[in-house]
Design a protein around this motif. Structure first.
Motif, PDB file in Angstrom:
ATOM      1  N   HIS A   9       0.797  -1.052  -0.014  1.00  0.00           N
ATOM      2  CA  HIS A   9      -0.163  -0.054  -0.009  1.00  0.00           C
ATOM      3  C   HIS A   9       0.876   1.218  -0.117  1.00  0.00           C
ATOM      4  O   HIS A   9       2.202   1.309   0.208  1.00  0.00           O
ATOM      5  N   GLY A  10       0.226   2.380  -0.319  1.00  0.00           N
ATOM      6  CA  GLY A  10       0.836   3.633  -0.299  1.00  0.00           C
ATOM      7  C   GLY A  10       1.446   4.062   1.182  1.00  0.00           C
ATOM      8  O   GLY A  10       0.874   3.670   2.198  1.00  0.00           O
ATOM      9  N   PRO A  11       2.172   5.122   1.245  1.00  0.00           N
ATOM     10  CA  PRO A  11       2.786   5.484   2.417  1.00  0.00           C
ATOM     11  C   PRO A  11       1.722   6.005   3.554  1.00  0.00           C
ATOM     12  O   PRO A  11       0.740   6.733   3.251  1.00  0.00           O
ATOM     13  N   THR A  12       1.997   5.715   4.640  1.00  0.00           N
ATOM     14  CA  THR A  12       0.707   6.251   5.843  1.00  0.00           C
ATOM     15  C   THR A  12       1.563   7.546   6.616  1.00  0.00           C
ATOM     16  O   THR A  12       0.738   8.216   7.262  1.00  0.00           O
ATOM     17  N   ARG A  52      -5.960   1.824   3.967  1.00  0.00           N
ATOM     18  CA  ARG A  52      -4.851   2.034   3.208  1.00  0.00           C
ATOM     19  C   ARG A  52      -4.541   1.088   1.946  1.00  0.00           C
ATOM     20  O   ARG A  52      -4.057   1.624   0.971  1.00  0.00           O
ATOM     21  N   CYS A  53      -5.159  -0.081   2.186  1.00  0.00           N
ATOM     22  CA  CYS A  53      -4.837  -1.160   1.108  1.00  0.00           C
ATOM     23  C   CYS A  53      -6.125  -0.784  -0.024  1.00  0.00           C
ATOM     24  O   CYS A  53      -5.835  -1.017  -1.274  1.00  0.00           O
ATOM     25  N   VAL A 139      -2.464  -8.450  -5.393  1.00  0.00           N
ATOM     26  CA  VAL A 139      -2.995  -8.436  -4.200  1.00  0.00           C
ATOM     27  C   VAL A 139      -2.301  -7.189  -3.441  1.00  0.00           C
ATOM     28  O   VAL A 139      -1.069  -6.951  -3.239  1.00  0.00           O
ATOM     29  N   VAL A 140      -3.056  -6.246  -3.097  1.00  0.00           N
ATOM     30  CA  VAL A 140      -2.742  -4.839  -2.473  1.00  0.00           C
ATOM     31  C   VAL A 140      -2.671  -5.322  -0.818  1.00  0.00           C
ATOM     32  O   VAL A 140      -3.718  -5.537  -0.202  1.00  0.00           O
ATOM     33  N   ALA A 141      -1.567  -5.215  -0.196  1.00  0.00           N
ATOM     34  CA  ALA A 141      -1.428  -5.603   1.184  1.00  0.00           C
ATOM     35  C   ALA A 141      -0.289  -4.817   1.851  1.00  0.00           C
ATOM     36  O   ALA A 141       0.184  -3.962   1.454  1.00  0.00           O
ATOM     37  N   HIS A 142       0.397  -5.511   2.901  1.00  0.00           N
ATOM     38  CA  HIS A 142       1.005  -4.821   3.847  1.00  0.00           C
ATOM     39  C   HIS A 142       2.239  -5.653   4.045  1.00  0.00           C
ATOM     40  O   HIS A 142       2.507  -6.559   3.652  1.00  0.00           O
ATOM     41  N   PHE A 143       3.598  -4.600   4.431  1.00  0.00           N
ATOM     42  CA  PHE A 143       4.823  -5.189   4.814  1.00  0.00           C
ATOM     43  C   PHE A 143       4.483  -6.742   5.077  1.00  0.00           C
ATOM     44  O   PHE A 143       5.500  -7.611   4.398  1.00  0.00           O
ATOM     45  N   ARG A 165      13.644  -5.836   2.108  1.00  0.00           N
ATOM     46  CA  ARG A 165      12.786  -4.360   2.114  1.00  0.00           C
ATOM     47  C   ARG A 165      11.416  -4.718   1.635  1.00  0.00           C
ATOM     48  O   ARG A 165      11.705  -5.417   0.273  1.00  0.00           O
ATOM     49  N   ILE A 166      10.486  -4.045   1.757  1.00  0.00           N
ATOM     50  CA  ILE A 166       9.062  -4.062   0.923  1.00  0.00           C
ATOM     51  C   ILE A 166       8.973  -2.507   1.144  1.00  0.00           C
ATOM     52  O   ILE A 166       8.105  -2.181   2.072  1.00  0.00           O
ATOM     53  N   GLU A 167       9.340  -2.020   0.080  1.00  0.00           N
ATOM     54  CA  GLU A 167       8.819  -0.411   0.010  1.00  0.00           C
ATOM     55  C   GLU A 167       7.507  -0.212  -0.473  1.00  0.00           C
ATOM     56  O   GLU A 167       6.768  -1.112  -0.993  1.00  0.00           O
ATOM     57  N   ASN A 168       7.175   0.994   0.051  1.00  0.00           N
ATOM     58  CA  ASN A 168       5.542   1.374  -0.304  1.00  0.00           C
ATOM     59  C   ASN A 168       5.380   1.308  -1.946  1.00  0.00           C
ATOM     60  O   ASN A 168       6.333   1.810  -2.389  1.00  0.00           O
TER      61      ASN A 168
END
Length: 190
Positions: A9-12, A52-53, A139-143, A165-168
């Protein structure tokens, strides 16, 4: 062969631990979103049910079929540590956060879940999606959710996978050939 195109997902812009807290993503980098859209296949999109996703998936959907949001794809639940920084937790609880990160597969934040809990939950959601998938799936998900599936594909211990690393707005592509998982790309920034 089923390919999962994992998009973080994009940055929070949160400074603390963000797991199940429903905080928004900032999607003002339209150039990055355009590059991401161009890089992804014309495939169905599914996301975690956290905003966020959902909004990141909305931003890249661009005519792609949309599957229902899936709570099984959520980030690790940090329980009482949600939205708190490591320094805040250490000041209040001593070494508990260090103990957690040394063996997150065996330890849980208070009222949260362990890495093993999270990977089991996400893995079950992925297995359901793989059973119904026909080719590619975005699939839009999280770190943590993404890294848990990278761990599954690599067959490595949690301590090793946490070095990735898993960047936004990055893409991690994992493939399932019907028998085993393969990591084709990790943390690709289009």
């Amino acid at each position: 062969m089923t390919r999962f195109w994992w998009v973080r997902h994009g940055p929070t812009h949160q400074k603390g631990m963000v797991g199940w807290s429903d905080v928004p993503a900032f999607l003002d980098d339209t150039d990055a979103l355009a590059r991401l859209d161009a890089h992804l296949p014309r495939a169905p999109v599914v996301s975690s049910d956290l905003v966020r996703c959902v909004t990141t998936a909305d931003a890249i959907q661009n005519g792609r079929p949309r599957l229902p949001h899936d709570a099984g794809l959520r980030e690790l639940n940090f329980g009482d540590w949600e939205l708190r920084t490591a320094a805040e937790i250490e000041a209040a609880e001593g070494d508990t956060i260090r103990t957690f990160w040394e063996r997150p597969d065996l330890n849980r934040p208070p009222n949260g879940e362990s890495w093993t809990d999270m990977t089991g939950r996400v893995g079950a959601a992925v297995d359901r999606l793989a059973a119904d998938a026909d080719g590619d799936l975005i699939v839009v998900a999280h770190f943590g959710a993404i890294l848990g599936q990278v761990q599954r594909a690599l067959g490595c211990p949690v301590g090793e996978v946490l070095g990735h690393r898993i960047e936004n707005l990055s893409v991690t592509r994992l493939a399932f050939d019907g028998a085993r998982w393969h990591a084709e790309a990790i943390n690709h920034l289009p």
